[in-house]
Design a protein around this motif. Structure first.
Motif, PDB file in Angstrom:
ATOM      1  N   THR A   3       0.862  -1.171   0.000  1.00  0.00           N
ATOM      2  CA  THR A   3       0.000   0.000   0.000  1.00  0.00           C
ATOM      3  C   THR A   3       0.901   1.224   0.000  1.00  0.00           C
ATOM      4  O   THR A   3       1.762   1.362   0.868  1.00  0.00           O
ATOM      5  N   VAL A  21      -0.206   9.166  -9.249  1.00  0.00           N
ATOM      6  CA  VAL A  21      -0.714   7.893  -8.718  1.00  0.00           C
ATOM      7  C   VAL A  21      -0.478   6.774  -9.732  1.00  0.00           C
ATOM      8  O   VAL A  21      -0.017   5.678  -9.381  1.00  0.00           O
ATOM      9  N   ASP A  22      -0.784   7.030 -11.000  1.00  0.00           N
ATOM     10  CA  ASP A  22      -0.553   6.030 -12.047  1.00  0.00           C
ATOM     11  C   ASP A  22       0.931   5.683 -12.157  1.00  0.00           C
ATOM     12  O   ASP A  22       1.296   4.509 -12.303  1.00  0.00           O
ATOM     13  N   HIS A  25       2.036   3.477  -9.240  1.00  0.00           N
ATOM     14  CA  HIS A  25       1.592   2.100  -9.457  1.00  0.00           C
ATOM     15  C   HIS A  25       2.510   1.395 -10.452  1.00  0.00           C
ATOM     16  O   HIS A  25       2.960   0.262 -10.207  1.00  0.00           O
ATOM     17  N   ARG A  26       2.811   2.052 -11.563  1.00  0.00           N
ATOM     18  CA  ARG A  26       3.702   1.469 -12.575  1.00  0.00           C
ATOM     19  C   ARG A  26       5.088   1.184 -12.000  1.00  0.00           C
ATOM     20  O   ARG A  26       5.691   0.149 -12.273  1.00  0.00           O
ATOM     21  N   ALA A  28       5.927   0.575  -8.858  1.00  0.00           N
ATOM     22  CA  ALA A  28       5.864  -0.591  -7.963  1.00  0.00           C
ATOM     23  C   ALA A  28       5.761  -1.880  -8.781  1.00  0.00           C
ATOM     24  O   ALA A  28       6.420  -2.878  -8.472  1.00  0.00           O
ATOM     25  N   LEU A  29       4.952  -1.860  -9.828  1.00  0.00           N
ATOM     26  CA  LEU A  29       4.803  -3.037 -10.683  1.00  0.00           C
ATOM     27  C   LEU A  29       6.110  -3.359 -11.401  1.00  0.00           C
ATOM     28  O   LEU A  29       6.539  -4.521 -11.463  1.00  0.00           O
ATOM     29  N   ALA A  36       0.197  -6.810 -10.110  1.00  0.00           N
ATOM     30  CA  ALA A  36      -0.558  -5.563 -10.316  1.00  0.00           C
ATOM     31  C   ALA A  36      -1.770  -5.473  -9.404  1.00  0.00           C
ATOM     32  O   ALA A  36      -2.047  -4.426  -8.819  1.00  0.00           O
ATOM     33  N   ARG A  37      -2.491  -6.575  -9.242  1.00  0.00           N
ATOM     34  CA  ARG A  37      -3.729  -6.534  -8.452  1.00  0.00           C
ATOM     35  C   ARG A  37      -3.480  -6.328  -6.958  1.00  0.00           C
ATOM     36  O   ARG A  37      -4.384  -5.956  -6.222  1.00  0.00           O
ATOM     37  N   ILE A  39      -1.210  -4.135  -5.697  1.00  0.00           N
ATOM     38  CA  ILE A  39      -0.691  -2.793  -5.434  1.00  0.00           C
ATOM     39  C   ILE A  39      -1.840  -1.817  -5.202  1.00  0.00           C
ATOM     40  O   ILE A  39      -2.728  -1.685  -6.035  1.00  0.00           O
ATOM     41  N   LYS A  40      -1.792  -1.128  -4.059  1.00  0.00           N
ATOM     42  CA  LYS A  40      -2.780  -0.096  -3.735  1.00  0.00           C
ATOM     43  C   LYS A  40      -2.053   1.238  -3.616  1.00  0.00           C
ATOM     44  O   LYS A  40      -1.009   1.322  -2.973  1.00  0.00           O
ATOM     45  N   VAL A  41      -2.615   2.275  -4.238  1.00  0.00           N
ATOM     46  CA  VAL A  41      -2.021   3.611  -4.181  1.00  0.00           C
ATOM     47  C   VAL A  41      -3.131   4.605  -3.873  1.00  0.00           C
ATOM     48  O   VAL A  41      -4.206   4.535  -4.463  1.00  0.00           O
TER      49      VAL A  41
END
Length: 109
Positions: A3, A21-22, A25-26, A28-29, A36-37, A39-41
């Motif tokens: 998170t 935010v996008d 997420h990228r 972290a991925l 991917a599923r 990861i929470k941001v």
């Protein structure tokens, strides 16, 4: 898990936050450490930010992840996330990243 929670000054608009935010997420991925599923941001606006007693904006990214990754993996992720935040906010304010390991044995969902 993980998170990622970005604390930021209230006056930063969605036109800046949505791409950030996008990008977080990228980032972290792209680390290869998470699906991917998982990861929470999110963002959390701060009121009345102060640094050294002066009204100066800052951003702080808290990253909560389950224990089990090496120090090298956590450091590489931290550095990559900080670079991402700085790419989006760097000229506006200082930023930090804090990695917080969560104990699976005491985590509830």
């Amino acid at each position: 898990m993980p998170t990622l929670l970005l604390h930021h000054p209230r006056d930063i608009g969605d036109d800046t936050l949505e791409p950030l935010v996008d990008a977080l997420h990228r980032c972290a991925l792209d680390s290869g450490l998470f699906e991917a599923r998982a990861i929470k941001v999110a963002t959390l606006a701060l009121s009345h930010p102060r640094q050294g007693g002066e009204q100066r904006p800052f951003a702080s990214l808290q990253v909560r992840l389950f224990a089990g990754r090496s120090q090298e993996q956590r450091l590489a992720l931290s550095n990559a996330l900080l670079a991402t935040v700085n790419d989006h906010l760097g000229e506006r304010m200082s930023a930090t990243v804090e990695m917080v390991e969560t104990d699976k044995a005491t985590f509830s969902r």
